[in-house]
Write an enzyme that holds these catalytic residues in place. Structure first.
Site, PDB file in Angstrom:
ATOM      1  N   ARG A 166      -1.848   2.090  12.159  1.00 34.76           N
ATOM      2  CA  ARG A 166      -1.572   0.761  12.701  1.00 34.76           C
ATOM      3  C   ARG A 166      -0.286   0.802  13.517  1.00 34.76           C
ATOM      4  O   ARG A 166       0.751   1.252  13.048  1.00 34.76           O
ATOM      5  CB  ARG A 166      -1.451  -0.255  11.572  1.00 34.76           C
ATOM      6  CG  ARG A 166      -1.013  -1.638  12.051  1.00 34.76           C
ATOM      7  CD  ARG A 166      -1.112  -2.662  10.952  1.00 34.76           C
ATOM      8  NE  ARG A 166      -2.498  -3.047  10.734  1.00 34.76           N
ATOM      9  CZ  ARG A 166      -3.147  -3.920  11.484  1.00 34.76           C
ATOM     10  NH1 ARG A 166      -2.551  -4.477  12.514  1.00 34.76           N
ATOM     11  NH2 ARG A 166      -4.394  -4.227  11.228  1.00 34.76           N
ATOM     12  N   SER A 193       2.336 -16.658   2.542  1.00 40.39           N
ATOM     13  CA  SER A 193       1.394 -16.511   1.430  1.00 40.39           C
ATOM     14  C   SER A 193       2.013 -15.704   0.296  1.00 40.39           C
ATOM     15  O   SER A 193       1.829 -16.029  -0.890  1.00 40.39           O
ATOM     16  CB  SER A 193       0.105 -15.835   1.922  1.00 40.39           C
ATOM     17  OG  SER A 193      -0.777 -15.572   0.852  1.00 40.39           O
ATOM     18  N   GLN A 239      -2.443  -7.245  -3.981  1.00 38.85           N
ATOM     19  CA  GLN A 239      -2.911  -5.861  -4.017  1.00 38.85           C
ATOM     20  C   GLN A 239      -1.737  -4.915  -3.794  1.00 38.85           C
ATOM     21  O   GLN A 239      -1.050  -4.995  -2.781  1.00 38.85           O
ATOM     22  CB  GLN A 239      -3.979  -5.611  -2.951  1.00 38.85           C
ATOM     23  CG  GLN A 239      -4.514  -4.194  -2.986  1.00 38.85           C
ATOM     24  CD  GLN A 239      -5.685  -4.007  -2.046  1.00 38.85           C
ATOM     25  OE1 GLN A 239      -5.964  -4.885  -1.236  1.00 38.85           O
ATOM     26  NE2 GLN A 239      -6.373  -2.893  -2.148  1.00 38.85           N
ATOM     27  N   GLU A 270       1.032  -1.221   4.900  1.00 38.37           N
ATOM     28  CA  GLU A 270       2.249  -1.500   5.672  1.00 38.37           C
ATOM     29  C   GLU A 270       2.399  -2.978   6.007  1.00 38.37           C
ATOM     30  O   GLU A 270       3.516  -3.509   6.038  1.00 38.37           O
ATOM     31  CB  GLU A 270       2.282  -0.664   6.955  1.00 38.37           C
ATOM     32  CG  GLU A 270       3.597  -0.806   7.704  1.00 38.37           C
ATOM     33  CD  GLU A 270       3.794   0.217   8.802  1.00 38.37           C
ATOM     34  OE1 GLU A 270       4.793   0.092   9.541  1.00 38.37           O
ATOM     35  OE2 GLU A 270       2.950   1.130   8.925  1.00 38.37           O
ATOM     36  N   ARG A 284       1.499  -5.524   4.149  1.00 36.68           N
ATOM     37  CA  ARG A 284       2.021  -6.182   2.944  1.00 36.68           C
ATOM     38  C   ARG A 284       3.505  -5.870   2.741  1.00 36.68           C
ATOM     39  O   ARG A 284       4.285  -6.739   2.362  1.00 36.68           O
ATOM     40  CB  ARG A 284       1.215  -5.735   1.715  1.00 36.68           C
ATOM     41  CG  ARG A 284      -0.141  -6.430   1.575  1.00 36.68           C
ATOM     42  CD  ARG A 284      -1.064  -5.654   0.664  1.00 36.68           C
ATOM     43  NE  ARG A 284      -1.731  -4.570   1.377  1.00 36.68           N
ATOM     44  CZ  ARG A 284      -2.288  -3.525   0.785  1.00 36.68           C
ATOM     45  NH1 ARG A 284      -2.232  -3.402  -0.525  1.00 36.68           N
ATOM     46  NH2 ARG A 284      -2.887  -2.601   1.495  1.00 36.68           N
ATOM     47  N   ASN A 289      -6.937   2.091   6.118  1.00 35.25           N
ATOM     48  CA  ASN A 289      -6.822   1.138   7.216  1.00 35.25           C
ATOM     49  C   ASN A 289      -8.161   0.875   7.883  1.00 35.25           C
ATOM     50  O   ASN A 289      -8.490  -0.271   8.204  1.00 35.25           O
ATOM     51  CB  ASN A 289      -5.811   1.646   8.251  1.00 35.25           C
ATOM     52  CG  ASN A 289      -4.392   1.300   7.882  1.00 35.25           C
ATOM     53  OD1 ASN A 289      -3.978   0.157   7.974  1.00 35.25           O
ATOM     54  ND2 ASN A 289      -3.642   2.288   7.423  1.00 35.25           N
ATOM     55  N   ARG A 319     -10.510  -1.186   5.450  1.00 32.43           N
ATOM     56  CA  ARG A 319     -10.079  -2.569   5.211  1.00 32.43           C
ATOM     57  C   ARG A 319     -10.136  -3.408   6.481  1.00 32.43           C
ATOM     58  O   ARG A 319      -9.821  -4.591   6.468  1.00 32.43           O
ATOM     59  CB  ARG A 319      -8.660  -2.586   4.637  1.00 32.43           C
ATOM     60  CG  ARG A 319      -8.597  -2.171   3.180  1.00 32.43           C
ATOM     61  CD  ARG A 319      -7.154  -2.152   2.681  1.00 32.43           C
ATOM     62  NE  ARG A 319      -6.508  -3.436   2.903  1.00 32.43           N
ATOM     63  CZ  ARG A 319      -6.662  -4.509   2.132  1.00 32.43           C
ATOM     64  NH1 ARG A 319      -7.485  -4.452   1.103  1.00 32.43           N
ATOM     65  NH2 ARG A 319      -6.031  -5.631   2.401  1.00 32.43           N
TER      66      ARG A 319
END
Length: 318
Positions: free
Chosen positions: A74, A88, A96, A114, A116, A148, A151
């Protein structure tokens, strides 16, 4: 073996309500990536990543002790979305756990999660829940790529780069990558082709102006300058993917003897779009021809019952 800091942090995490929530919720089966099944195990066979483990310990680790991994798939992080995630996390904690590699005392390399981790920093967290694994550099990159991709956190170009890394650095074939990720080989091949597009169009994709569907359609044009001009036209007219495909088809196969002007092409796209809408509304394949604002609509029917149905939809009484 966890350090005293990791162990102490695990025992005292009740002081942080948000983080405690995330840790307790995460102490379940975090090892198996959703949807990968035996394919991922086969890909990573022999690397002893313990992805099939039923449970893995989750530790609270100082957020400043974690560094991003080099060659992380990413590359782009949307500021607005990161801020939303941070809000959030402030409210609910990190549900997670991230995955880290232990490099030394109080020194960890981020393998997966990354977004998160970055959002946790924005949210002001001092610690984050993490699964600690001992991985060499090759295993770190491979696991980051798989996590990555699976997900769906990557944009199409980042995904294409990740596919290419799996091919180049681990010697996988397109068929093997497709099997591991639960995709068709053609889907993997089409995504890889996006890397051939001009930088200008890649910027549009990274910025979200053009979708992967738009980009795939543009690949049909043989020259980079044609692709760029077509991309500008698509953005200017706000064409959807189906309209883009029709536009590209008309550019490659003009409907008249002479090369169609952009206005003629756009008019033809509008006619085909209306034709499709009529076909969907009436439940039969409608044909629409137009020339200078005059034309003909053909509505076929197989029997009298179907004719009655179409007339009823058109609110025609007989």
């Amino acid at each position: 073996m966890p350090t005293a800091k990791e162990t102490r942090s695990k025992k005292t995490s009740n002081s942080n309500k948000a983080n405690t929530t995330s840790v307790e919720k995460s102490k379940t089966s975090t090892g198996r990536a959703k949807g990968l099944g035996r394919g991922l195990s086969a890909l990573l066979e022999g690397h002893e990543l313990n992805l099939e483990a039923e449970k893995e310990a989750v530790y609270q680790i100082d957020i400043d002790d974690i560094s991003p991994m080099e060659n992380q798939p990413r590359k782009i992080f949307d500021d607005d979305k990161m801020q939303e995630l941070a809000e959030s996390i402030k409210e609910n904690g990190i549900i997670q756990p991230i995955i880290v590699h232990k490099r030394g005392l109080n020194d960890y390399v981020l393998v997966a999660g990354e977004r998160r981790w970055r959002a946790g920093r924005l949210a002001g967290l001092r610690e984050v829940p993490a699964i600690v694994r001992t991985l060499d550099k090759e295993k770190q990159l491979k696991q980051a790529l798989i996590e990555n991709i699976q997900r769906e956190n990557l944009n199409p170009l980042e995904e294409a780069t990740a596919y290419q890394q799996l091919l180049d650095e681990y010697g996988l074939t397109q068929e093997e990558v497709a099997k591991v990720l639960g995709k068709s080989r053609s889907a993997v091949a089409n995504t890889l082709r996006l890397k051939r597009l001009p930088v200008e169009i890649q910027d549009f994709i990274n910025g979200g102006s053009l979708s992967e569907g738009h980009a795939r359609a543009l690949l049909a044009l043989p020259e980079a300058i044609q692709q760029i001009e077509a991309a500008d036209h698509i953005l200017d007219k706000g064409l959807n993917v189906r309209q883009t495909e029709e536009y590209i088809r008309l550019l490659l196969n003009p409907p008249t003897k002479n090369t169609a002007r952009p206005k003629d092409v756009q008019a033809e796209i509008s006619v085909r779009d209306l034709e499709l809408k009529l076909s969907r509304s009436l439940g039969t394949k409608v044909r629409l021809s137009d020339k200078n604002g005059k034309g003909l609509i053909k509505i076929p029917y197989k029997n009298l019952d179907e004719l009655d149905r179409i007339l009823e939809l058109l609110n025609v009484r007989v």
